[in-house]
Design a protein around this motif. Structure first.
Motif, short mmCIF file in Angstrom:
data_model
loop_
_atom_site.label_atom_id
_atom_site.label_comp_id
_atom_site.label_asym_id
_atom_site.label_seq_id
_atom_site.Cartn_x
_atom_site.Cartn_y
_atom_site.Cartn_z
N LEU A 41 0.83 -1.21 0.00
CA LEU A 41 0.00 0.00 0.00
C LEU A 41 0.87 1.26 0.00
O LEU A 41 1.94 1.24 0.57
CB LEU A 41 -0.90 0.00 1.25
CG LEU A 41 -1.95 -1.12 1.31
CD1 LEU A 41 -2.56 -1.19 2.71
CD2 LEU A 41 -3.02 -0.88 0.26
N LYS A 42 0.37 2.38 -0.64
CA LYS A 42 -0.88 2.40 -1.36
C LYS A 42 -0.67 2.24 -2.85
O LYS A 42 -1.62 2.01 -3.60
CB LYS A 42 -1.57 3.75 -1.13
CG LYS A 42 -1.79 4.09 0.32
CD LYS A 42 -2.29 5.59 0.40
CE LYS A 42 -1.73 6.19 1.67
NZ LYS A 42 -1.89 7.62 1.76
N ASP A 99 3.96 -1.32 -7.53
CA ASP A 99 3.74 -0.43 -8.67
C ASP A 99 5.05 -0.04 -9.31
O ASP A 99 5.18 -0.03 -10.53
CB ASP A 99 2.94 0.82 -8.24
CG ASP A 99 3.56 1.53 -7.04
OD1 ASP A 99 4.41 0.95 -6.35
OD2 ASP A 99 3.17 2.68 -6.79
N GLY A 104 14.94 0.87 -5.22
CA GLY A 104 14.97 -0.55 -4.85
C GLY A 104 15.06 -0.78 -3.35
O GLY A 104 15.03 -1.92 -2.89
N LEU A 105 15.14 0.30 -2.58
CA LEU A 105 15.38 0.16 -1.14
C LEU A 105 14.16 -0.39 -0.40
O LEU A 105 14.29 -1.20 0.51
CB LEU A 105 15.83 1.49 -0.54
CG LEU A 105 17.20 1.95 -1.05
CD1 LEU A 105 17.53 3.35 -0.53
CD2 LEU A 105 18.29 0.97 -0.66
N THR A 106 12.96 0.05 -0.79
CA THR A 106 11.75 -0.46 -0.16
C THR A 106 11.65 -1.98 -0.36
O THR A 106 11.45 -2.75 0.57
CB THR A 106 10.49 0.21 -0.77
OG1 THR A 106 10.58 1.62 -0.59
CG2 THR A 106 9.21 -0.30 -0.12
N ASP A 158 1.65 8.36 -6.95
CA ASP A 158 1.23 9.71 -6.57
C ASP A 158 2.36 10.73 -6.63
O ASP A 158 3.54 10.38 -6.59
CB ASP A 158 0.69 9.71 -5.14
CG ASP A 158 1.80 9.52 -4.10
OD1 ASP A 158 2.52 8.51 -4.19
OD2 ASP A 158 1.96 10.40 -3.24
N ARG A 164 -3.18 9.43 -8.18
CA ARG A 164 -3.19 7.97 -8.12
C ARG A 164 -4.28 7.37 -8.99
O ARG A 164 -4.17 6.25 -9.44
CB ARG A 164 -3.42 7.50 -6.67
CG ARG A 164 -2.28 7.77 -5.70
CD ARG A 164 -2.50 6.98 -4.42
NE ARG A 164 -1.72 7.46 -3.30
CZ ARG A 164 -0.49 7.06 -3.00
NH1 ARG A 164 0.12 6.19 -3.77
NH2 ARG A 164 0.14 7.52 -1.94
O1 LIG Z 1 12.30 1.70 -4.87
P1 LIG Z 1 12.00 2.81 -3.91
O2 LIG Z 1 12.87 4.02 -4.17
O3 LIG Z 1 12.05 2.37 -2.48
O4 LIG Z 1 10.53 3.37 -4.23
C1 LIG Z 1 9.44 2.56 -4.55
C2 LIG Z 1 8.37 2.63 -3.51
O5 LIG Z 1 7.98 4.00 -3.31
C3 LIG Z 1 6.59 4.15 -3.53
O6 LIG Z 1 5.85 3.98 -2.36
P2 LIG Z 1 5.75 5.08 -1.22
O7 LIG Z 1 6.67 4.68 -0.09
O8 LIG Z 1 5.97 6.45 -1.79
O9 LIG Z 1 4.28 4.94 -0.69
P3 LIG Z 1 2.91 4.78 -1.51
O10 LIG Z 1 2.95 3.42 -2.14
O11 LIG Z 1 1.88 4.89 -0.45
O12 LIG Z 1 2.86 5.89 -2.52
C4 LIG Z 1 6.24 3.01 -4.47
O13 LIG Z 1 4.87 2.67 -4.37
C5 LIG Z 1 7.13 1.90 -3.99
O14 LIG Z 1 6.54 1.20 -2.92
#
Ligand SMILES: O=P(O)(O)OC[C@H]1O[C@H](OP(=O)(O)OP(=O)(O)O)[C@H](O)[C@@H]1O
Ligand code: HPA
Ligand SMILES: [Mg+2]
Length: 179
Positions: A41-42, A99, A104-106, A158, A164
């Motif tokens: 999410l989200k 999405d 790539g850190l998340t 977003d 979104r």
């Molecule tokens: O590869 P990264 O640099 O880590 O970025 C990717 C992440 O960032 C965005 O989420 P976000 O944390 O902004 O929250 P959201 O999904 O609620 O928009 C996206 O949906 C991924 O989950």
């Protein structure tokens, strides 16, 4: 299109076609297995909803909400769980649905967190991937589109929580950033 958007990068039709292709690959891989798809999410809401409906394989669905924090940068790699899974994934076949993979850190954090729970298998499906992701050692099995290093919105993505609900993926006009 509206004046805030600069261009359409990926149309709704292109997204639909790609999700059908990915769904066919996932159906082939997980035939006869009990697949759990996990949406982050989200942003992943639209991809989850459309990918799930494109699959023939019956799946169960769960969600995680995570937040990365750090000094101003978007993704620090330090991640906090805002909503954990409702499901015990020990021994399960799990597919994370995202999405976008940008830095790539998340995803890197999510993979290590979820793999420590002992799933039978753990794979990743993302609609979009940016070039930066290559710097992180993560194995992404299903990728919709490799896109340039531009900020994109729509189809779940977003800018300041807006855009979104656009049915396509687009880039923003500079004035939206204050440019
Ligand atoms: O590869 P990264 O640099 O880590 O970025 C990717 C992440 O960032 C965005 O989420 P976000 O944390 O902004 O929250 P959201 O999904 O609620 O928009 C996206 O949906 C991924 O989950
Ligand atoms: O390009 C992007 N757009 C929206 N959200 C994001 N999160 C990481 N990269 C992006
Ligand atoms: Mg997200």
């Amino acid at each position: 299109m509206g004046t805030d958007l600069q261009s359409v990068l990926i149309t709704k039709e292109e997204i639909d076609t790609k999700l059908a292709e990915l769904a066919a690959e996932i159906d082939a891989e997980y035939a006869g297995r009990d697949l759990l798809i996990v949406g982050v999410l989200k942003g992943a809401v639209m991809v989850m909803a459309d990918l799930a409906r494109a699959l023939s394989t019956p799946v169960t669905m769960d969600w995680m909400a995570v937040s990365s924090y750090g000094a101003g940068t978007k993704s620090s790699g330090v991640v906090r769980i805002l909503k954990d899974l409702d499901t015990d994934i020990g021994g399960r076949d799990v597919l994370i649905v995202e999405d976008i993979i940008d830095s790539g850190l998340t995803l890197s954090w999510l993979l290590s967190n979820l793999s420590s729970r002992g799933p039978a298998s753990l794979n990743v499906c993302t609609l979009l991937r940016k070039p930066e992701a290559a710097k992180v050692d993560i194995d992404v099995k299903y990728v919709g589109f490799d896109i340039p290093n531009e900020f994109v919105v729509g189809y779940g993505l977003d800018y300041a929580e807006k855009y979104r609900n656009l049915p396509f993926v687009g880039t923003l006009a500079p004035h939206v950033y204050g440019g």
